[in-house]
Design an enzyme around this catalytic site. Structure first.
Site, PDB file in Angstrom:
ATOM      1  N   CYS A   1     -33.998  -2.202 -22.963  1.00 16.23           N
ATOM      2  CA  CYS A   1     -34.750  -2.999 -23.940  1.00 16.23           C
ATOM      3  C   CYS A   1     -34.326  -2.549 -25.329  1.00 16.23           C
ATOM      4  O   CYS A   1     -34.420  -1.347 -25.649  1.00 16.23           O
ATOM      5  CB  CYS A   1     -36.238  -2.737 -23.713  1.00 16.23           C
ATOM      6  SG  CYS A   1     -37.304  -3.486 -24.955  1.00 16.23           S
TER       7      CYS A   1
ATOM      8  N   CYS B   1     -31.473  -8.763 -27.696  1.00 16.97           N
ATOM      9  CA  CYS B   1     -32.670  -8.558 -26.878  1.00 16.97           C
ATOM     10  C   CYS B   1     -32.222  -8.829 -25.447  1.00 16.97           C
ATOM     11  O   CYS B   1     -31.522  -9.816 -25.196  1.00 16.97           O
ATOM     12  CB  CYS B   1     -33.768  -9.533 -27.290  1.00 16.97           C
ATOM     13  SG  CYS B   1     -35.125  -9.676 -26.104  1.00 16.97           S
TER      14      CYS B   1
HETATM   15  N1  DGL Z   1     -36.139  -7.205 -23.666  1.00 20.28           N
HETATM   16  C1  DGL Z   1     -36.758  -6.706 -24.870  1.00 20.28           C
HETATM   17  C2  DGL Z   1     -35.672  -6.334 -25.881  1.00 20.28           C
HETATM   18  O1  DGL Z   1     -34.529  -6.140 -25.492  1.00 20.28           O
HETATM   19  C3  DGL Z   1     -37.808  -7.670 -25.309  1.00 20.28           C
HETATM   20  C4  DGL Z   1     -38.800  -7.099 -26.242  1.00 20.28           C
HETATM   21  C5  DGL Z   1     -40.149  -7.782 -26.246  1.00 20.28           C
HETATM   22  O2  DGL Z   1     -40.892  -7.599 -25.292  1.00 20.28           O
HETATM   23  O3  DGL Z   1     -40.479  -8.395 -27.266  1.00 20.28           O
HETATM   24  O4  DGL Z   1     -35.896  -6.198 -27.057  1.00 20.28           O
END
Ligand code: DGL
Length: 273
Positions: free
Chosen positions: A74, A184
């Site tokens: 993440c 993301c």
């Molecule tokens: N997959 C997360 C990232 O890479 C998402 C973050 C979220 O939950 O807003 O930033």
């Protein structure tokens, strides 16, 4: 710690699967435990201290389940907590960050657009990343509120999702970007949509392979690569709704897998069916 212990991954939701897919391609024999922190999603609009606390809680859970390495799959969590995690735990902790460097390497217009969460874009880590690699080029950014939630609802091509993607992509292209960085881990799950909205003259950069290569490098260095000859297994946990997680795993992972509810002490949510 043994070579056949699992690699632990976590994300705020299902986005980390875009990283796990790449890890699987280069490490087919590793066992994996994946935690989706959907009970606390999205991270992108939460204060840094909150995300950091979640990262410690999930890392502790993965270590209790014998993880030999942690992949913070993440961008938002990496930006908020990777340094603190590395200061506390001795096992390899691998993070993900927006592919600013690969974006700058391929841009023709000299303008690279970054799609990421609000929290990633306002982090000190992202600021440092841009100033490290961006000299005579320009980096333009676009936060994408609502997009992670659409992906978690498995709305990958509906009207609302398409209109969010159009708005976010157009804002970067209007500023001259010819290269879009998916900052993301949820966004590679809709890369077809992003590519079709952006048009075929725009390069779309995903760092999943780079992260997978880094996992191989760190496990090799620590002499922790699996010695197994049979295919590795995955166990998926969620702090959110179990039925929903099962549907997401079926759709995005597409392979029979174990999916379990993670109830943490002090939590008020009800992740059970
Ligand atoms: N997959 C997360 C990232 O890479 C998402 C973050 C979220 O939950 O807003 O930033």
């Amino acid at each position: 710690m043994s070579n056949d212990d699992p690699i632990g991954l976590f994300d705020s939701g299902i986005g980390g699967l875009s990283v796990l897919q790449r890890i699987r391609e280069v490490l087919p024999h590793e066992n994996v435990i994946y935690v989706s922190d959907a009970g606390h999603l999205p991270y992108g609009d939460k204060p840094r201290a909150y995300i950091e606390k979640r990262c410690f809680s999930l890392t502790d859970f993965l270590i209790q389940n014998k993880a030999k390495a942690i992949v913070v799959a993440c961008n938002t969590a990496t930006a908020a907590a990777i340094e603190t995690l590395r200061g506390v735990y001795t096992l390899p902790v691998i993070g993900v960050e927006p592919g600013v460097k690969p974006g700058l390497a391929v841009t023709q217009t000299g303008v690279v657009g970054i799609l990421a969460t609000t929290e990633t874009l306002k982090s000190r880590k992202f600021e440092n990343l841009v100033s490290r690699f961006c000299n005579d080029c320009k980096v333009v950014v676009q936060e994408c509120p609502g997009l992670v939630e659409q992906i978690e609802h498995m709305d990958l091509s509906g009207e609302k999702t398409v209109s969010l993607v159009k708005r976010y992509v157009a804002s970067l292209l209007d500023q001259g970007a010819d290269t879009l960085v998916l900052g993301c881990t949820h966004y590679p799950l809709i890369s077809d949509l992003i590519e079709s909205v952006a048009g075929n003259r725009v390069r779309v950069i995903d760092t999943g392979f780079a992260v997978a290569r880094e996992v191989v490098r760190r496990l090799t260095e620590a002499e922790l690569l699996s010695t197994a000859e049979k295919p590795g297994t995955e166990i998926f946990w969620t702090t959110g709704n179990l039925d929903k997680m099962e549907k997401l795993v079926n759709y995005f992972w597409n392979k029979p897998s174990e999916v379990k509810a993670l109830c943490q002490a002090g939590e008020t949510g009800n992740p059970k069916r």
